[in-house]
Design a protein around this motif. Structure first.
Motif, mmCIF file in Angstrom:
data_model
loop_
_atom_site.group_PDB
_atom_site.id
_atom_site.type_symbol
_atom_site.label_atom_id
_atom_site.label_comp_id
_atom_site.label_asym_id
_atom_site.label_seq_id
_atom_site.Cartn_x
_atom_site.Cartn_y
_atom_site.Cartn_z
ATOM 1 N N LYS A 96 0.821 -1.225 0.000
ATOM 2 C CA LYS A 96 0.000 0.000 0.000
ATOM 3 C C LYS A 96 0.853 1.273 0.000
ATOM 4 C CE LYS A 96 -3.930 -2.080 -0.058
ATOM 5 N NZ LYS A 96 -4.390 -2.258 -1.405
ATOM 6 N N ALA A 97 2.173 1.141 -0.214
ATOM 7 C CA ALA A 97 2.999 2.350 -0.347
ATOM 8 C C ALA A 97 2.497 3.113 -1.565
ATOM 9 C CB ALA A 97 4.456 1.974 -0.542
ATOM 10 N N HIS A 98 2.395 4.439 -1.469
ATOM 11 C CA HIS A 98 1.883 5.190 -2.615
ATOM 12 C C HIS A 98 2.858 5.038 -3.792
ATOM 13 C CE1 HIS A 98 0.211 8.201 -5.219
ATOM 14 N NE2 HIS A 98 -0.807 8.341 -4.391
ATOM 15 N N PRO A 99 2.352 4.621 -4.958
ATOM 16 C CA PRO A 99 3.253 4.373 -6.099
ATOM 17 C C PRO A 99 4.101 5.593 -6.487
ATOM 18 C CG PRO A 99 1.052 3.545 -6.586
ATOM 19 C CD PRO A 99 0.953 4.276 -5.290
ATOM 20 N N MET A 100 3.613 6.827 -6.256
ATOM 21 C CA MET A 100 4.431 7.994 -6.627
ATOM 22 C C MET A 100 5.705 8.056 -5.794
ATOM 23 S SD MET A 100 3.667 9.915 -9.154
ATOM 24 C CE MET A 100 3.942 11.679 -9.213
ATOM 25 N N GLY A 101 5.610 7.691 -4.509
ATOM 26 C CA GLY A 101 6.789 7.687 -3.637
ATOM 27 C C GLY A 101 7.811 6.684 -4.139
ATOM 28 N N ILE B 25 9.027 0.374 -13.783
ATOM 29 C CA ILE B 25 9.006 0.790 -12.372
ATOM 30 C C ILE B 25 7.573 1.130 -11.946
ATOM 31 C CG2 ILE B 25 9.726 2.666 -10.812
ATOM 32 C CD1 ILE B 25 12.412 2.726 -12.331
ATOM 33 N N ALA B 26 6.867 1.853 -12.825
ATOM 34 C CA ALA B 26 5.502 2.290 -12.486
ATOM 35 C C ALA B 26 4.581 1.071 -12.316
ATOM 36 C CB ALA B 26 4.971 3.213 -13.579
ATOM 37 N N ALA B 27 4.664 0.127 -13.253
ATOM 38 C CA ALA B 27 3.785 -1.047 -13.172
ATOM 39 C C ALA B 27 4.136 -1.891 -11.946
ATOM 40 C CB ALA B 27 3.909 -1.877 -14.445
ATOM 41 N N TRP B 28 5.412 -1.965 -11.630
ATOM 42 C CA TRP B 28 5.817 -2.767 -10.467
ATOM 43 C C TRP B 28 5.416 -2.077 -9.156
ATOM 44 C CZ3 TRP B 28 11.099 -5.702 -11.444
ATOM 45 C CH2 TRP B 28 10.953 -6.499 -12.585
ATOM 46 N N ALA B 29 5.402 -0.760 -9.167
ATOM 47 C CA ALA B 29 4.940 -0.031 -7.972
ATOM 48 C C ALA B 29 3.455 -0.346 -7.745
ATOM 49 C CB ALA B 29 5.140 1.468 -8.154
ATOM 50 N N TYR B 30 2.726 -0.463 -8.863
ATOM 51 C CA TYR B 30 1.303 -0.827 -8.766
ATOM 52 C C TYR B 30 1.154 -2.255 -8.232
ATOM 53 C CZ TYR B 30 -3.173 -2.670 -10.365
ATOM 54 O OH TYR B 30 -4.381 -3.313 -10.425
ATOM 55 N N LYS B 31 1.986 -3.182 -8.764
ATOM 56 C CA LYS B 31 1.911 -4.578 -8.317
ATOM 57 C C LYS B 31 2.197 -4.655 -6.821
ATOM 58 C CE LYS B 31 1.019 -7.011 -12.073
ATOM 59 N NZ LYS B 31 -0.329 -7.586 -12.244
ATOM 60 N N ASN B 32 3.127 -3.833 -6.347
ATOM 61 C CA ASN B 32 3.420 -3.784 -4.917
ATOM 62 C C ASN B 32 2.182 -3.314 -4.154
ATOM 63 O OD1 ASN B 32 5.590 -3.649 -2.678
ATOM 64 N ND2 ASN B 32 4.598 -1.667 -2.545
ATOM 65 N N PHE B 33 1.502 -2.339 -4.738
ATOM 66 C CA PHE B 33 0.324 -1.745 -4.102
ATOM 67 C C PHE B 33 -0.789 -2.780 -3.928
ATOM 68 C CE2 PHE B 33 -3.569 0.861 -4.147
ATOM 69 C CZ PHE B 33 -3.272 1.737 -3.112
ATOM 70 N N VAL B 34 -0.959 -3.628 -4.964
ATOM 71 C CA VAL B 34 -2.053 -4.613 -4.878
ATOM 72 C C VAL B 34 -1.572 -5.968 -4.350
ATOM 73 C CG1 VAL B 34 -3.617 -3.606 -6.589
ATOM 74 C CG2 VAL B 34 -1.810 -5.115 -7.372
ATOM 75 N N GLY B 35 -0.248 -6.069 -4.096
ATOM 76 C CA GLY B 35 0.290 -7.316 -3.540
ATOM 77 C C GLY B 35 0.356 -8.458 -4.540
ATOM 78 N N HIS B 36 0.538 -8.130 -5.819
ATOM 79 C CA HIS B 36 0.631 -9.175 -6.848
ATOM 80 C C HIS B 36 2.070 -9.337 -7.320
ATOM 81 C CE1 HIS B 36 -3.832 -8.682 -8.260
ATOM 82 N NE2 HIS B 36 -3.719 -9.192 -7.055
ATOM 83 N N MET C 227 2.081 -5.153 -18.183
ATOM 84 C CA MET C 227 2.792 -5.304 -16.899
ATOM 85 C C MET C 227 1.889 -4.949 -15.720
ATOM 86 S SD MET C 227 6.680 -4.024 -17.499
ATOM 87 C CE MET C 227 6.343 -2.438 -18.226
ATOM 88 N N MET C 228 0.916 -4.075 -15.961
ATOM 89 C CA MET C 228 -0.019 -3.686 -14.896
ATOM 90 C C MET C 228 -1.035 -4.805 -14.629
ATOM 91 S SD MET C 228 -0.161 -0.387 -13.680
ATOM 92 C CE MET C 228 -1.859 0.136 -13.560
ATOM 93 N N PHE C 229 -1.596 -5.354 -15.714
ATOM 94 C CA PHE C 229 -2.807 -6.154 -15.524
ATOM 95 C C PHE C 229 -2.655 -7.656 -15.774
ATOM 96 C CE2 PHE C 229 -4.604 -1.837 -16.536
ATOM 97 C CZ PHE C 229 -5.002 -1.569 -15.238
ATOM 98 N N SER C 230 -1.520 -8.099 -16.330
ATOM 99 C CA SER C 230 -1.341 -9.542 -16.514
ATOM 100 C C SER C 230 -1.163 -10.204 -15.152
ATOM 101 C CB SER C 230 -0.093 -9.811 -17.350
ATOM 102 O OG SER C 230 -0.457 -10.268 -18.600
ATOM 103 N N LEU C 231 -1.662 -11.419 -15.063
ATOM 104 C CA LEU C 231 -1.493 -12.194 -13.828
ATOM 105 C C LEU C 231 -0.859 -13.523 -14.221
ATOM 106 C CD1 LEU C 231 -5.002 -11.563 -12.245
ATOM 107 C CD2 LEU C 231 -2.810 -10.760 -11.343
#
Ligand code: ACO
Length: 428
Positions: free
Chosen positions: A127-132, A172-183, A201-205
């Motif tokens: 849940k770290a903010h992806p911008m940070g 980096i941006a897509a991975w920050a999102y993956k960190n946010f959702v725990g995927h 990179m954002m939406f593939s599982l």
């Protein structure tokens, strides 16, 4: 014919040259004013100060005109790809087919980030903010490529840094999102175009490949183009001023990301959706919210309204509003927030307070609605903005370095105490 402006200070007159831009805009060159008269100019928020001469972007806020390197934003958003626009901003001309394919090839070559960087993600709270994360990791890239820290880089070294930045930010941006959702993270797929690779990179599982909808792909391309540059705004000025100290390009861009994060700048797209959600949940009449925005004792502002330079309309908002309608209808999405946004726009545009202050919807008013429709979570909105703005920041930085601009260092009018003597604590 050379033009001069006359400034009179304490009864003495000084002549200052007037600079004229290619669109006939005038600026008084005050570089010598202090040396001549001892006075400086004061302009809080730089509302009336040109920080540089620039050939990247032309903006006429009174007439709602925005052009990158002479090409109108309307035409670029309609006909160009984000990679073409990136090339245009950075190199000054649209690429030929061969130049474009070489540019895309170079970027594709650098999409991976060092495996050591993956460990950074583990250290961030979920849940770290992806911008940070994005700002920190962009700055960290300079530690992986120490050559980039040398201020006397060759043109080839600078070009390589530019390719790396453009290539690695989506990862980096897509991975920050993956960190946010725990995927688990998804690696870049180099056969995809810039935007589609990011979406993948954002939406593939691991269990399911992401199918790229052409409507989503087109909308993303348009959004990235509309955000690609905006002349001397808060984040671009930050990039230029940090870069003017000859800090490396990765760190200068990272500083731009931080400037963009603020809700008065790029962070407004997240704030708009949060505001629309609060209005929806609260259920009070829209007039109550408008009155709140007008009340000087209430810190609430109508997010997505107003702009430092657009005082008529924001041409990007016009394009995005139409794109939002298209995306929602093509994807068959019925979002109550868009209805609230439209009603809010209508009420505000007919309200004396907003009319008198020339407050119109800006680019962020509708961009959040499209991002939401594309399935992008609110916390990623400003990251999406950064993804689009990257080529603009690079172009602004490159121009500043090529023009050998001096270090940015404003002056001030001191309003503190005159000299006084130190008094020991027991005598105070
Ligand atoms: N809601 C209510 N009142 C507003 C708003 C707003 N969104 N924006 C400006 N005003 C009022 C101010 O209170 C001020 O009123 P006053 O003259 O009675 O004191 C007047 O309009 C002028 O506003 P300033 O803050 O002086 O204008 P400035 O150029 O400094 O600020 C800004 C521009 C920061 C964009 C401002 O309009 C704002 O805060 N908007 C909301 C945030 C937003 O949407 N930001 C995104 C900008 S676009 C971008 O960065 C990509």
């Amino acid at each position: 014919m050379e033009e001069f402006a006359e400034v009179k200070i304490s009864g003495k007159s000084y002549e200052l040259p007037v600079i004229t831009g290619t669109e006939d805009e005038k600026g008084i060159d005050i570089t010598k004013l202090r040396a001549l008269s001892g006075a400086i100019t004061l302009d809080s928020g730089f509302k009336n100060t040109g920080a540089t001469k620039s050939a990247v972007t032309y903006l006429d806020g009174e007439n709602g005109i925005l052009r990158y390197r002479g090409y109108s934003i309307e035409e670029l958003a309609e006909k160009a790809s984000f990679m073409e626009v990136s090339y245009l901003l950075i190199n000054g001309e649209l690429p030929t087919t061969a130049q474009l394919s070489e540019f895309e090839g170079e970027i594709t070559n650098h999409t991976l980030i060092h495996e050591d960087m993956k460990r950074f993600f583990e250290a961030y709270p979920s849940k770290a903010h992806p911008m940070g994360i994005v700002a920190s990791l962009l700055c960290s890239l300079s530690t992986f490529y120490p050559d980039s820290q040398n201020p006397n880089r060759t043109e080839e070294e600078i070009e390589l840094t530019i390719f790396r930045l453009l290539a690695k930010l989506p990862t980096i941006a897509a991975w920050a999102y993956k960190n946010f959702v725990g995927h688990p993270v998804v690696y870049p797929k180099n056969e995809l175009n810039y935007g589609d690779n990011f979406l993948n990179m954002m939406f593939s599982l691991p269990s399911e490949d992401y199918k790229i909808d052409p409507v989503v792909s087109d909308a993303l391309n348009k959004l990235l183009i509309l955000h690609a540059d905006h002349e001397q705004n808060c984040s671009a000025s930050t990039v230029r001023i940090v870069g003017s100290s000859h800090a490396n390009l990765y760190s200068s861009i990272s500083a731009g990301v931080i400037a963009l994060w603020g809700p008065l700048h790029g962070g407004a797209n997240q704030a708009v959706i949060e505001m629309l959600e609060s209005i929806h949940a609260d259920g009070s009449p829209l007039e109550d919210w408008i009155n709140k925005a007008k009340d000087k004792n209430d810190p609430f502002r109508l997010m997505g309204f107003g702009h430092r330079v657009y005082k008529n309309f924001d041409p990007r908002a016009k394009i995005i509003k139409k794109a939002a309608d298209d995306v929602l209808s093509k994807l068959g999405i019925n979002d109550p927030l868009i209805d609230i946004a439209k009603q809010l726009e209508e009420v505000a545009l007919n309200d004396e307070y907003f009319k008198a202050r020339n407050l119109y919807p800006n680019v962020d008013f509708y961009s959040g609605i499209i991002y939401k429709a594309l399935g992008i979570p609110t916390e990623m909105f400003t990251v999406m903005f950064a993804l689009g703005r990257l080529p603009g920041w690079i172009a602004q930085w490159k121009e500043m370095i090529e023009n050998k601009e001096p270090i940015g260092r404003p002056r001030q009018i001191y309003t503190g105490e005159n000299e006084r003597s130190f008094v020991t604590a027991e005598k105070r």
